[in-house]
Enzyme design. Structure first.
Site, mmCIF file in Angstrom:
data_model
loop_
_atom_site.group_PDB
_atom_site.id
_atom_site.type_symbol
_atom_site.label_atom_id
_atom_site.label_comp_id
_atom_site.label_asym_id
_atom_site.label_seq_id
_atom_site.Cartn_x
_atom_site.Cartn_y
_atom_site.Cartn_z
ATOM 1 N N SER A 144 0.855 -1.179 0.000
ATOM 2 C CA SER A 144 0.000 0.000 0.000
ATOM 3 C C SER A 144 0.890 1.228 0.000
ATOM 4 O O SER A 144 2.036 1.170 0.441
ATOM 5 C CB SER A 144 -0.871 -0.018 1.262
ATOM 6 N N TYR A 157 -1.433 -0.421 10.717
ATOM 7 C CA TYR A 157 -1.577 -0.808 9.315
ATOM 8 C C TYR A 157 -0.297 -0.475 8.561
ATOM 9 O O TYR A 157 0.231 -1.303 7.803
ATOM 10 C CB TYR A 157 -2.775 -0.090 8.690
#
Length: 167
Positions: A144, A157
């Site tokens: 990501s 995350y």
């Protein structure tokens, strides 16, 4: 039409929806047969059927929790009994939870790490035992932009995706 992946077999985690479903569909569009893994059986079966009908390839729905080593072995046992050897593994399973770091629930930290990091290790280790002797295969880890940049409510995350990136 020359299909770049005709006859290859791909295993895609988190494949019943979102990015995983899109990846499975793109692989199928290039001729790959796709073993699709997700925890919820019904949406996974429906996703497999859509891809098979749209692209004319074989698909296999394998409901499993890729966060667990035992389930990864189950996935490989299923693949070995139902389809040719895996040529491509796409580690795509992922999740997040938003909360200020000082209030972040410890269990959510562990859930994120199991989903975003442990699953990559377990699936890669399981598939590698077949790819290495064949001297062939690709393992693709989906990260990501958050692998590089964090925001105040998603630090765990970012840590999990940063651990998967190759930088």
């Amino acid at each position: 039409m020359d299909l770049a992946l005709k006859g290859r077999v791909a295993l895609v985690g988190g494949a019943s929806q979102g990015i995983g479903h899109a990846i499975a569909s793109l692989l199928a569009a290039e001729g790959a047969h796709v073993a699709m893994v997700a925890r919820k059986e019904e949406p996974l079966v429906e996703a497999c059927q859509r891809i098979a009908q749209t692209h004319g390839v074989q698909t296999w729905a394998i409901p499993a929790d890729i966060r667990k080593a035992a389930d990864c072995q189950h996935i490989l046992d299923e693949v070995a009994s139902r389809c040719p050897p895996i040529d491509i593994l796409v580690n795509n399973a992922g999740m997040t939870f938003r909360s200020p770091l000082d209030q972040f629930p410890v269990e959510q930290w562990h859930n994120i790490m199991r989903t975003n990091l442990d699953s990559v290790f377990h699936a890669s280790q399981a598939v590698a035992q077949f790819m290495i002797p064949r001297r062939r295969g690709k393992i693709i880890n989906i990260c990501s932009v958050m692998s590089e940049v964090s925001r105040p409510t998603v630090a765990p995350y970012t840590a999990s995706k940063g651990a998967v990136t190759d930088r």
